[in-house]
Design a protein around this motif. Sequence first.
Motif, mmCIF file in Angstrom:
data_model
loop_
_atom_site.group_PDB
_atom_site.id
_atom_site.type_symbol
_atom_site.label_atom_id
_atom_site.label_comp_id
_atom_site.label_asym_id
_atom_site.label_seq_id
_atom_site.Cartn_x
_atom_site.Cartn_y
_atom_site.Cartn_z
ATOM 1 N N ALA A 1 -1.938 13.161 3.916
ATOM 2 C CA ALA A 1 -3.220 12.059 3.388
ATOM 3 C C ALA A 1 -3.141 10.787 4.317
ATOM 4 O O ALA A 1 -2.116 10.592 4.934
ATOM 5 C CB ALA A 1 -2.959 11.975 1.996
ATOM 6 N N TYR A 2 -4.257 10.307 4.329
ATOM 7 C CA TYR A 2 -4.304 8.898 4.997
ATOM 8 C C TYR A 2 -5.240 8.114 4.665
ATOM 9 O O TYR A 2 -6.264 8.331 3.719
ATOM 10 C CB TYR A 2 -4.611 9.290 6.762
ATOM 11 C CG TYR A 2 -6.130 9.716 6.776
ATOM 12 C CD1 TYR A 2 -6.896 8.397 7.248
ATOM 13 C CD2 TYR A 2 -6.576 10.710 6.882
ATOM 14 C CE1 TYR A 2 -8.336 8.749 7.397
ATOM 15 C CE2 TYR A 2 -8.122 11.057 6.850
ATOM 16 C CZ TYR A 2 -8.909 9.972 7.108
ATOM 17 O OH TYR A 2 -10.176 10.426 7.490
ATOM 18 N N ALA A 3 -5.032 6.827 4.835
ATOM 19 C CA ALA A 3 -6.054 5.733 4.709
ATOM 20 C C ALA A 3 -6.174 4.725 5.618
ATOM 21 O O ALA A 3 -5.013 4.408 6.075
ATOM 22 C CB ALA A 3 -5.953 5.160 3.269
ATOM 23 N N PHE A 31 0.928 -1.179 -0.021
ATOM 24 C CA PHE A 31 -0.030 -0.087 0.030
ATOM 25 C C PHE A 31 0.729 1.237 0.126
ATOM 26 O O PHE A 31 1.859 1.392 0.777
ATOM 27 C CB PHE A 31 -0.875 -0.071 1.281
ATOM 28 C CG PHE A 31 -1.941 1.147 1.325
ATOM 29 C CD1 PHE A 31 -3.017 0.728 0.710
ATOM 30 C CD2 PHE A 31 -1.727 2.293 1.829
ATOM 31 C CE1 PHE A 31 -4.045 1.981 0.697
ATOM 32 C CE2 PHE A 31 -2.579 3.386 1.499
ATOM 33 C CZ PHE A 31 -3.827 3.038 1.232
ATOM 34 N N VAL A 32 0.575 2.134 -1.083
ATOM 35 C CA VAL A 32 1.312 3.288 -1.052
ATOM 36 C C VAL A 32 0.311 4.757 -1.121
ATOM 37 O O VAL A 32 -0.226 4.577 -1.933
ATOM 38 C CB VAL A 32 2.316 3.350 -2.458
ATOM 39 C CG1 VAL A 32 3.098 4.686 -2.338
ATOM 40 C CG2 VAL A 32 3.222 2.258 -2.182
ATOM 41 N N GLN A 48 -11.501 3.846 5.108
ATOM 42 C CA GLN A 48 -11.683 5.264 5.315
ATOM 43 C C GLN A 48 -10.371 5.901 4.700
ATOM 44 O O GLN A 48 -9.493 5.426 4.657
ATOM 45 C CB GLN A 48 -11.921 5.628 6.713
ATOM 46 C CG GLN A 48 -12.068 7.132 7.018
ATOM 47 C CD GLN A 48 -13.462 7.557 6.298
ATOM 48 O OE1 GLN A 48 -13.566 8.048 5.365
ATOM 49 N NE2 GLN A 48 -14.511 7.097 7.091
ATOM 50 N N HIS A 49 -10.705 7.118 4.142
ATOM 51 C CA HIS A 49 -9.481 7.841 3.694
ATOM 52 C C HIS A 49 -9.868 9.336 3.414
ATOM 53 O O HIS A 49 -10.910 9.780 3.574
ATOM 54 C CB HIS A 49 -9.028 7.475 2.315
ATOM 55 C CG HIS A 49 -10.069 7.870 1.299
ATOM 56 N ND1 HIS A 49 -11.243 7.213 0.811
ATOM 57 C CD2 HIS A 49 -9.797 8.532 -0.074
ATOM 58 C CE1 HIS A 49 -11.742 7.787 -0.198
ATOM 59 N NE2 HIS A 49 -10.917 8.467 -0.781
ATOM 60 N N GLY A 95 -4.033 -1.257 9.436
ATOM 61 C CA GLY A 95 -4.003 -0.078 10.272
ATOM 62 C C GLY A 95 -4.058 1.166 9.643
ATOM 63 O O GLY A 95 -4.707 1.063 8.388
ATOM 64 N N THR A 96 -3.592 2.029 9.885
ATOM 65 C CA THR A 96 -3.611 3.345 9.259
ATOM 66 C C THR A 96 -2.356 3.813 8.501
ATOM 67 O O THR A 96 -1.282 3.851 9.058
ATOM 68 C CB THR A 96 -3.902 4.657 10.192
ATOM 69 O OG1 THR A 96 -5.113 4.242 10.843
ATOM 70 C CG2 THR A 96 -4.092 6.019 9.482
ATOM 71 N N GLU A 97 -2.309 4.201 7.243
ATOM 72 C CA GLU A 97 -1.351 4.589 6.556
ATOM 73 C C GLU A 97 -1.424 6.182 6.174
ATOM 74 O O GLU A 97 -2.335 6.620 5.849
ATOM 75 C CB GLU A 97 -0.986 3.821 5.158
ATOM 76 C CG GLU A 97 -1.198 2.303 5.153
ATOM 77 C CD GLU A 97 0.298 1.894 5.875
ATOM 78 O OE1 GLU A 97 1.180 2.698 5.860
ATOM 79 O OE2 GLU A 97 0.316 0.590 6.340
#
Length: 265
Positions: A115-117, A38-39, A69-70, A122-124
Motif C-alpha cells: 500500500a502507498y500514499a 502518518f501510518v 494520491q494513494h 513524500g511517499t509512505e
Amino acid sequence: MINSQEIRCAKVGPILIGMIFLLFSVYACKRFDPESIFVITTDTAELLSVGDYKLTGTIVNTGEEEITQHGFCWSVGGNPTLNGPVTQLGNRDSKGSYSSVITILAASTKYYIKAYAVTSAGTEYGKVVTFTSGTAFLKLLFDDIHLNNIISVPLSSNQIIGSANTNNQIPAGTIVLFRTNEGRYGKLLIQEIDYNLTLDWVTYNIDGTVHSSGENLIIHGTWSAELDEGIETSWTDSNDFWWEMVTSEERYLTPHNGAAFYVYY
C-alpha cells in the motif's frame, strides 16, 4: 580563605543546573500526539476469480500532511515502487481501509504488493505482503491487455523456441509480452511463423499511452526487430530481438540489448 574564582563557580553552578532542569521540564511536559504520525498498512490480497485479486490496505493515521494520491503498487521482483504497476485512487482526507482490484496474467508466480500514499512530505509505504497466483491461466484477448498487465509478468531474456516442430513456443495466434531495450512495454501477436516472422504489435509509453503500433510487421529470417518503433532492422544496438535461423527448421526469437519477453499464450 575563599578566592573570587571559587565564589564565581559557586554562583554559576546552581544557575546552570537550574537552566538544565527547566529545559528538561519543558520538553518532558510536551505532549506527544501519535495521531500526528502518518501510518499506512498493507493488509490482504484476496482471490476473486481467475487472475483477479482484491488488494486491501488501511490508512491508520492521516498525520498532518495532505494525501494527494494513494493505492497499491506491486511487482514480481521483490521491491514494488511507484515506478512499476500501480493503482491510483486519488486524494484522501480521512483514515480507514481501502481496496483495489488488479488483474494478474501470470500463473504460479509470486507477487509482492505494498500500500502507498503520496503526501506533501513524500511517499509512505506499508510493509510488503506477498501472494502466489494460482495455476489456472487467465486468457485476455490481445486488445484487452494493457500496460499494467504487461509489467506484472515475469519477463525474461531467455531464447524463445520458434522451430518447425512440437517444441515451438510461438505458433500463429500466440501473444508475447515484452519490454524493449529502451524500457517501454508492449505486446505482439504472432500472425505467421516460418522462415519469416509476421506479427502485430503495440508498444506503450510508461504513462500507458501508445508509443507505436501496427499490423503485419515482417521480420525476415536472420534479421532483427526494433519494437519501440516497430521496424525490421539489421544488426544494431537498438534491436530488441533477432529472428535467429540455425537451420531452415531450427529457429529462435533471441532477445537482444536487455530486452525481455514473456510468452502469454
